[in-house]
Design a protein around this motif. Sequence first.
Motif: not given
Length: 292
Positions: A109-123, A126-139
């Motif tokens: 779920a780190g793919f979405y970065g820190n999304s705050g109070a906004d709901a995120v789904d599969e569409t 990607r967000g920002e940050g190290f985990l988002a970068d890892v998840c995006a590269g992984w996928e």
Amino acid sequence: MRIGITGATGFIGRHLAAYATDRGHQVIAYSRRPGSGLTQPKQAPHALPETPLDALVHLSGESLMGLWTAEKRDRIWKSRVDFTESLVAHLGTWKAENRPKVLVCASGAGFYGNSGADAVDETSPRGEGFLADVCAGWEAAAHRAEALGMRVITSRTGMVLGRDGGAFPLLRRVFACGLGGRLGSGRQWMPWIHIDDAVQLLLLAITTETVSGPLNLCAPEAVTNAEFTQKLAAALHRPAFFHAPAFALKLLLRGMADEMFLGGQRVVPRVATRMGCPFLHPTLSGALTSLV
């Protein structure tokens, strides 16, 4: 089906192997742990022995826990992105009739970065940050398997709750001692799922030919860290007076604090809902009650 699982001795891998076997599937388990029936050569851990597979579930990767030093970040990246690239390239050397028809690759779920109070789904992007970068590269590495004719699913996993693995055993001990409490403001969202629902959702995605792309592996009830804290304390009949200030977490854990404990994602399992997944534990209170 013949289902291969990398990371088969891990928390999710063990449960998925047992769940699939109970439902009549044949499981081929791969693990790098000594004494676990290692089938991956030491010098080339991506080189699974060629055997006919209908599906391959790729779960292995360096733990995210621990200080995120430069060396730790490098191990996290290599064990996820580089390993998956090598694994897919190796599958390309298999005979076409032996290659899995579907590849399920773990993500987060780190793919979405820190999304705050906004709901995120599969569409959602990607967000920002190290985990988002890892998840995006992984996928992206996993999706290279599409060129080999495989259906690719990337499971963006939240916190998986179970008695025998993941974060729950440690949280239970901490809260049982009366040391539980919210992290930072407590307003950050925490995607979660019970292990029973995680494995049934993975198997359902494998056997549903119309499912591909990202799959949010989380329960339909979203909670904040403060709500999670209150409900876990209530399930254990213990107080939760302690509070870990944000500055202390940042001082102790550096970048890991912002991305894993102080930031969060309000994740919606849109694909699971569309598949009609019968969640056994759709609410956190019910999931925790089943665990304690």
